[in-house]
Enzyme design. Sequence first.
Site, short mmCIF file in Angstrom:
data_model
loop_
_atom_site.label_atom_id
_atom_site.label_comp_id
_atom_site.label_asym_id
_atom_site.label_seq_id
_atom_site.Cartn_x
_atom_site.Cartn_y
_atom_site.Cartn_z
N GLY A 178 1.59 -9.51 10.81
CA GLY A 178 0.58 -9.10 9.85
C GLY A 178 -0.45 -8.15 10.44
N SER A 179 -1.63 -8.14 9.82
CA SER A 179 -2.68 -7.18 10.20
C SER A 179 -4.05 -7.82 10.05
CB SER A 179 -2.59 -5.92 9.33
OG SER A 179 -2.79 -6.26 7.96
N ALA B 124 -13.41 4.43 0.75
CA ALA B 124 -13.17 4.67 -0.68
C ALA B 124 -11.68 4.65 -0.99
CB ALA B 124 -13.77 6.00 -1.11
N VAL C 213 -8.83 -0.65 -1.42
CA VAL C 213 -9.64 -1.87 -1.33
C VAL C 213 -11.11 -1.57 -1.61
CG1 VAL C 213 -10.43 -3.69 0.22
CG2 VAL C 213 -8.04 -2.98 0.25
N ILE D 213 -12.60 0.86 -3.29
CA ILE D 213 -12.90 1.22 -4.68
C ILE D 213 -12.73 0.02 -5.61
CG2 ILE D 213 -12.03 2.57 -6.63
CD1 ILE D 213 -13.84 4.18 -4.83
N GLY E 23 -9.53 -0.07 6.18
CA GLY E 23 -8.12 -0.28 6.49
C GLY E 23 -7.89 -1.50 7.37
N ASP F 286 3.22 -5.85 7.40
CA ASP F 286 2.04 -5.12 7.85
C ASP F 286 2.09 -4.81 9.34
OD1 ASP F 286 1.21 -5.52 5.28
OD2 ASP F 286 -0.71 -6.43 5.78
N HIS G 75 5.94 3.82 -30.69
CA HIS G 75 4.63 4.34 -31.09
C HIS G 75 3.83 3.24 -31.81
CE1 HIS G 75 1.60 7.15 -32.54
NE2 HIS G 75 1.74 6.60 -33.75
#
Length: 469
Positions: free
Chosen positions: A147-148, A184, A187, A189, A273, A315, A448
């Site tokens: 993972g991370s 931005a 995550v 935002i 990140g 990750d 429609h």
Amino acid sequence: MSGVVMRELDVDVAVIGAGTAGIAAHRAATAAGARAVLIERGPGGTTCARVGCMPSKLLIAAGAAAHAARSTDLFGIRVSGVTVDGPAVLKRLRAERDRFVASVFEGLDALPDGTRIAGSARFVDARTLVVQGQAQIRFRAAVIATGSSPVVPDPLQGLGERLLTTDTLFEIPDLPDSLAILGAGAVGIEIAQAMARLGVVVTVIDAGDTVAGLSEPALNRQAIEIFGAEFDLHLGARVQGAAADGDGVRVAWTDRAGQPQVTRATRILAAAGRSPNLADLDLEAAGLRVGEGGVPDFDRRSLVCSGAPILIAGDADAWRPVLHEASRQGAIAGANAAALAASRAVEAPAPLPGFAMVFTHPQVAVVGAPHDPEDQDRVVGGMDFSDQGRARVEGLNRGGIRLWADRSGRLLGGEMLGPAVEHLAHLLIYVLAEGRTVRSLCERPAYHPTVEEGLVSAMSDIQRKIYGS
């Protein structure tokens, strides 16, 4: 440790990490007939369920409910006295989050005795792992699925409880009065809009020029305008430092013009990140060639690392850090680890087209080949949601769609900003995986009135540019 007898195990496949990728890898290796062991360092429960997609969507849902309650005037509905109970919002979030995490643990608890080992693992050589001084594992193949963890930029170090990451954000007892967010991207935002709709004063700072992963210029401009109307959004800005300021934090940054600025907030969120959890594995001891970011060289189809019978998934490989890819990669890595252990040929399935979503309102999706303004062989088509029938009915008529195809009309990718694009993006990913053309798709009807008609409009635009009709 003196007096401790180390347990010795001999297995076909050792899987390091019990997150989404690791669980999928262990399941696939076992299904292929391998004797597999799953090594978990904790806290477990998968990144998605515990600190990622599920708690963030619960926060977004709360923000959307508050926003909807305040936005009924468009329909002639008058609502007054909307208040947000921060502790109650977070209590529900954690209760639902814990349900998702518990379901993961139930699956792990169902594994047979002897197939799980708790502790941190490190490689001794290309065929041996040691788990926290408790066990030595000899393996024929191994899967790294560790993972991370959130990245905390240097200017934000040393802030203590004033600094939040996605690992700690959802544990706060109440909503902060104000929040500065560094990043931005998807995550940043998502959290920014949700918090702003819940009454938090939000400031977002990012050194780049794009938001939510968008790269198509027109859509990116719309997104900046839309999100910037809900909270302070500063692009082309760089954080210079941060320090405690009373009970909060003082953030020093420079704007796009290089002018110094200061933001004061109750808390600051690092949303810059995540980085792979690889530092403690001693990959060099396993004979792996380590590249940028500490990630070993690996084949993106088979997921086999260069230099040893070791695979990497999820990750940990820093390639496509989203849940569906972690699950898919884990299954591939587990099956191929079992094949290596049995001296069989590994499979190398072609990667699926890239696929990313941002669950803001409007939603964002990026699918397939990225935007490339230099590619003269592409044809770009689009539509605008401002006058799209269903979007106007719902009062959600913001954003648009941009799709690109080659000169034969085969779709290559696209970006979307608008209502329900999580569903439109799924349709598009299936189209890309099948190599379909816009002509064949334009022959299919869209009911429609639905937002799916917007996707057909964008494809029809490409068809007109290629075929003139």
